[in-house]
Structures are given as C-alpha cells and as structure tokens.
Write an enzyme that holds these catalytic residues in place. Structure first.
Site, PDB file in Angstrom:
ATOM      1  N   GLN A 196     -29.126 -13.969   9.921  1.00 47.21           N
ATOM      2  CA  GLN A 196     -27.829 -14.633   9.716  1.00 47.21           C
ATOM      3  C   GLN A 196     -27.968 -15.853   8.821  1.00 47.21           C
ATOM      4  OE1 GLN A 196     -25.855 -15.682  13.359  1.00 47.21           O
ATOM      5  NE2 GLN A 196     -23.939 -16.149  12.300  1.00 47.21           N
ATOM      6  N   GLN A 236     -27.247 -22.399   9.078  1.00 50.99           N
ATOM      7  CA  GLN A 236     -26.492 -23.648   8.880  1.00 50.99           C
ATOM      8  C   GLN A 236     -27.431 -24.845   8.763  1.00 50.99           C
ATOM      9  OE1 GLN A 236     -23.664 -23.667  12.175  1.00 50.99           O
ATOM     10  NE2 GLN A 236     -22.089 -22.854  10.803  1.00 50.99           N
ATOM     11  N   ARG A 275     -23.717 -30.039  11.498  1.00 50.74           N
ATOM     12  CA  ARG A 275     -23.124 -28.746  11.900  1.00 50.74           C
ATOM     13  C   ARG A 275     -22.592 -28.763  13.334  1.00 50.74           C
ATOM     14  NH1 ARG A 275     -27.677 -24.163  13.302  1.00 50.74           N
ATOM     15  NH2 ARG A 275     -28.796 -25.372  14.838  1.00 50.74           N
ATOM     16  N   ARG A 293     -27.788   4.824  18.907  1.00 48.36           N
ATOM     17  CA  ARG A 293     -27.584   4.648  20.345  1.00 48.36           C
ATOM     18  C   ARG A 293     -27.086   3.231  20.654  1.00 48.36           C
ATOM     19  NH1 ARG A 293     -32.046   5.245  25.233  1.00 48.36           N
ATOM     20  NH2 ARG A 293     -30.527   5.841  26.815  1.00 48.36           N
ATOM     21  N   ARG A 326     -17.428  -3.103  23.425  1.00 48.09           N
ATOM     22  CA  ARG A 326     -16.645  -4.095  22.664  1.00 48.09           C
ATOM     23  C   ARG A 326     -15.424  -3.553  21.933  1.00 48.09           C
ATOM     24  NH1 ARG A 326     -18.531  -9.337  23.789  1.00 48.09           N
ATOM     25  NH2 ARG A 326     -20.794  -9.341  23.886  1.00 48.09           N
TER      26      ARG A 326
HETATM   27  C1  LIG Z   1     -15.774  -8.185  28.234  1.00 46.55           C
HETATM   28  C2  LIG Z   1     -17.068  -8.946  28.122  1.00 46.55           C
HETATM   29  C3  LIG Z   1     -17.154 -10.221  28.628  1.00 46.55           C
HETATM   30  C4  LIG Z   1     -18.358 -10.937  28.541  1.00 46.55           C
HETATM   31  N1  LIG Z   1     -18.400 -12.205  29.030  1.00 46.55           N
HETATM   32  C5  LIG Z   1     -19.541 -12.904  28.972  1.00 46.55           C
HETATM   33  C6  LIG Z   1     -19.624 -14.231  29.496  1.00 46.55           C
HETATM   34  O1  LIG Z   1     -18.667 -14.773  29.968  1.00 46.55           O
HETATM   35  N2  LIG Z   1     -20.802 -14.869  29.422  1.00 46.55           N
HETATM   36  C7  LIG Z   1     -21.919 -14.277  28.896  1.00 46.55           C
HETATM   37  O2  LIG Z   1     -22.976 -14.906  28.880  1.00 46.55           O
HETATM   38  N3  LIG Z   1     -21.875 -13.043  28.379  1.00 46.55           N
HETATM   39  C8  LIG Z   1     -20.724 -12.344  28.397  1.00 46.55           C
HETATM   40  N4  LIG Z   1     -20.675 -11.084  27.878  1.00 46.55           N
HETATM   41  C9  LIG Z   1     -21.858 -10.540  27.224  1.00 46.55           C
HETATM   42  C10 LIG Z   1     -22.529  -9.464  28.100  1.00 46.55           C
HETATM   43  O3  LIG Z   1     -22.943  -9.988  29.344  1.00 46.55           O
HETATM   44  C11 LIG Z   1     -23.752  -8.887  27.374  1.00 46.55           C
HETATM   45  O4  LIG Z   1     -24.711  -9.918  27.199  1.00 46.55           O
HETATM   46  C12 LIG Z   1     -23.422  -8.319  26.019  1.00 46.55           C
HETATM   47  O5  LIG Z   1     -22.226  -7.570  26.059  1.00 46.55           O
HETATM   48  C13 LIG Z   1     -24.548  -7.415  25.562  1.00 46.55           C
HETATM   49  O6  LIG Z   1     -24.476  -6.242  26.316  1.00 46.55           O
HETATM   50  P1  LIG Z   1     -25.763  -5.492  26.846  1.00 46.55           P
HETATM   51  O7  LIG Z   1     -26.639  -6.402  27.631  1.00 46.55           O
HETATM   52  O8  LIG Z   1     -25.279  -4.242  27.520  1.00 46.55           O
HETATM   53  O9  LIG Z   1     -26.440  -5.086  25.453  1.00 46.55           O
HETATM   54  P2  LIG Z   1     -27.972  -5.027  25.064  1.00 46.55           P
HETATM   55  O10 LIG Z   1     -28.603  -6.344  25.191  1.00 46.55           O
HETATM   56  O11 LIG Z   1     -28.002  -4.388  23.708  1.00 46.55           O
HETATM   57  O12 LIG Z   1     -28.607  -4.070  26.110  1.00 46.55           O
HETATM   58  C14 LIG Z   1     -28.315  -2.661  26.100  1.00 46.55           C
HETATM   59  C15 LIG Z   1     -28.611  -2.085  27.474  1.00 46.55           C
HETATM   60  O13 LIG Z   1     -30.015  -2.191  27.742  1.00 46.55           O
HETATM   61  C16 LIG Z   1     -30.208  -2.503  29.106  1.00 46.55           C
HETATM   62  N5  LIG Z   1     -30.866  -3.830  29.229  1.00 46.55           N
HETATM   63  C17 LIG Z   1     -30.997  -4.756  28.235  1.00 46.55           C
HETATM   64  N6  LIG Z   1     -31.677  -5.808  28.666  1.00 46.55           N
HETATM   65  C18 LIG Z   1     -31.979  -5.567  29.960  1.00 46.55           C
HETATM   66  C19 LIG Z   1     -32.659  -6.312  30.948  1.00 46.55           C
HETATM   67  N7  LIG Z   1     -33.156  -7.520  30.712  1.00 46.55           N
HETATM   68  N8  LIG Z   1     -32.788  -5.777  32.154  1.00 46.55           N
HETATM   69  C20 LIG Z   1     -32.284  -4.547  32.444  1.00 46.55           C
HETATM   70  N9  LIG Z   1     -31.615  -3.787  31.550  1.00 46.55           N
HETATM   71  C21 LIG Z   1     -31.467  -4.297  30.318  1.00 46.55           C
HETATM   72  C22 LIG Z   1     -28.833  -2.498  29.791  1.00 46.55           C
HETATM   73  O14 LIG Z   1     -28.569  -1.190  30.256  1.00 46.55           O
HETATM   74  C23 LIG Z   1     -27.924  -2.815  28.630  1.00 46.55           C
HETATM   75  O15 LIG Z   1     -26.582  -2.362  28.814  1.00 46.55           O
HETATM   76  C24 LIG Z   1     -19.488 -10.359  27.924  1.00 46.55           C
HETATM   77  C25 LIG Z   1     -19.382  -9.069  27.406  1.00 46.55           C
HETATM   78  C26 LIG Z   1     -18.199  -8.369  27.480  1.00 46.55           C
HETATM   79  C27 LIG Z   1     -18.134  -6.979  26.867  1.00 46.55           C
END
Ligand SMILES: Cc1cc2nc3c(=O)[nH]c(=O)nc-3n(C[C@H](O)[C@H](O)[C@H](O)COP(=O)(O)OP(=O)(O)OC[C@H]3O[C@@H](n4cnc5c(N)ncnc54)[C@H](O)[C@@H]3O)c2cc1C
Length: 259
Positions: A111, A114, A179, A197, A206
C-alpha cells in the site's frame, strides 16, 4: 468510484502434458478438455484431477464449470488456491483499505505509504451516500478542509529551519506526526494479490453488507472483473439489486438464508 486494475493473472503451461506422460501409463496419459476456458480454470481443474488421477479412461465427461462446481460443493476448495490474481485498487479510502487488510489468509498487500509520501495534496474519497444530506456534506467538506490545513501546518512547523533538507528518517518522523490528523477518507492505492479461495471468502463476508457502500462497490467491481476472467470459479455468486438501486454480491447460501 473505486477502480480495479488487473496486474497479473494465472497462466497454465503445456508442461502439464509432460507430467501426465511421466506419471501415467501411456494409454491414460491424456486429458480431455470439453470446452475452452481460462488458464485459471484449466489450472484448477488440472490440480483437482491430479488428486484422483482422473485422466484418460478414468475421466468423466464433466465440463470445466461442472468439475469446479463439484469441487466447491464438496468443500474441496484448497484446489482453488492455485489460481491467483494481482490487482491494484485505486480511488479507495484508507477506511476501506483498513478493512481489506484484515483478510489475512491468501492475500498479500502493498500500500501507498503515508510515511514516504507527502500527503499534502492527497485527495479525499467522498463517502457514497453522503449526498443524501446537504448538511452532512457541508460538515464533511469542512472537516476535510481543516484536516488538510492541519496536515500542512504540522509539516511546515516541524520542517521549520531545515530549508527542505531533512534526511530520510527526519522526513519519516515529520510525516508520521502530520498524518495523524488525516481522516479515514484519505485516498489510497493498494496492490493486492489474492487467490480464488481467499477472494471467495472475502466476497462472502463483505459483498452484501447493506450499510457499507464503498466495500460493496469494490466487491461488485471485483466480482464483475472476475466473471470476465474465470466465471466457473465464482459461479455460485450473483449480483443483486437492492430497493435503493445499489448492487450487492450475494452467495447462493445467503440467498437461501434471506428467503
Ligand atoms: C460485518 C463485519 C463486521 C466486522 N466488525 C469488526 C469489528 O468491529 N472489529 C474488528 O476488529 N473486526 C471486525 N470485522 C473484521 C472481521 O473480524 C475479520 O477480521 C475480517 O472480516 C477478516 O475475516 P477472516 O478472519 O474470515 O479472513 P482471513 O483473515 O482471510 O481468514 C480466512 C479464514 O481463515 C481462518 N482463520 C484465519 N486466521 C485464523 C486464526 N488465527 N485462527 C483460526 N482460523 C483462522 C478462518 O476460517 C477465516 O474465516 C468485521 C467484519 C465484518 C464482515
């Protein structure tokens, strides 16, 4: 509106034919491809077939799209990780990129910095929907104006006396301080590499959040580009129009849930 550029896409080399000749008996060392599809889709099908050695006589007459749908239905989605694209997202806000980089698995990011880049002239991304209220628009424009002024003032104050001859680390310090007053609306550019995937997980999480207009706009554009690239890998998603005319990317499982 956000812009998406595709910087690289999957390729699939003819060397797979040599591999088949090396690992299979000669009468079965061929792969029948039933339709013309993208390199990414071929790569995914080939990787799936390697798992079961379903080549030659062991091959069914499924099309590429049917083959990939079967992988998805059986949750054999690791095969989809072999297909990866590199995109550049531009005209997006730092607020959006902060949400994007939360996706840890199967994504790589680079990215605009800044700390290295002077943001005195950086544009601000006007949030979609802001125009619904002239009062909100006015407040927003005032806040952006103040933020830019404060940024420039801080740069100037800390730079004072150096006549523009700050070294690299001093510049980093000055820009880091300045910044801190920049808003989430500050425009950014980010290069993103992601496999199919990971993109599918991203779109599921999202693509359909009604209140998050910028995120949805990016998802819709990303999905549209990927449908041109490799429709089979995203065939269980669709675009839906909401009552206000805006678009969302919806996975079939979400359609079922919403009735
Ligand atoms: C509607 C919405 C509201 C949200 N609100 C907030 C908020 O208020 N505050 C905030 O901090 N975040 C928030 N998030 C972010 C959310 O918690 C996730 O960090 C973000 O969407 C990334 O998703 P993910 O972890 O599934 O994706 P990735 O990090 O790409 O992970 C993909 C998948 O891999 C697995 N995985 C990844 N890491 C781990 C791990 N350490 N342990 C076990 N399994 C793992 C899980 O199955 C995960 O779904 C929000 C997201 C959404 C969609």
């Amino acid at each position: 509106m956000p812009k998406i550029y595709i910087l690289s896409r999957p390729t699939f080399d003819d060397e797979h034919k040599t591999l088949l000749k090396d690992i299979l008996p000669s009468e079965d060392s061929y792969w029948l491809e039933y339709n013309k599809v993208s390199q990414a889709e071929r790569l995914v099908e080939f990787a799936g077939r390697i798992c079961y050695l379903s080549f030659g006589k062991a091959q069914s007459s499924r099309t590429n799209s049917e083959y990939i749908l079967n992988l998805i239905r059986n949750e054999h989605e690791s095969v989809l990780e072999h297909a990866a694209w590199t995109f550049a997202f531009s005209d997006v806000s730092r607020g959006f990129t902060h949400q994007l980089v939360r996706h840890r698995i199967g994504f790589s990011f680079s990215q605009l910095s800044q700390q290295y880049h002077d943001e005195s002239e950086a544009p601000f991304v006007k949030p979609l929907g802001l125009e619904r209220s002239p009062q909100a628009l006015e407040a927003w424009e005032k806040a952006m104006h103040h933020a830019r002024d404060a940024y420039r003032e801080i740069l100037l104050a800390l730079d004072n006396g150096s006549s523009g001859k700050l070294d690299k680390e001093e510049k980093r310090f000055v820009r880091s301080v300045a910044r801190s007053v920049l808003p989430n609306a500050t425009e950014s550019t980010i290069v993103v590499t992601a496999n199919a995937r990971a993109i599918r997980n991203f779109l599921k999480a999202r693509g359909n959040i009604m209140g998050d207009l910028e995120m949805r706009a990016v998802c819709v554009e990303l999905f549209a580009r990927l449908l041109e690239e490799s429709p089979a890998l995203f065939q269980d998603f669709t675009i839906e129009k909401s009552s206000d005319g805006s678009l969302a990317v919806v996975h079939y499982s979400q359609q079922a849930k919403d009735g």
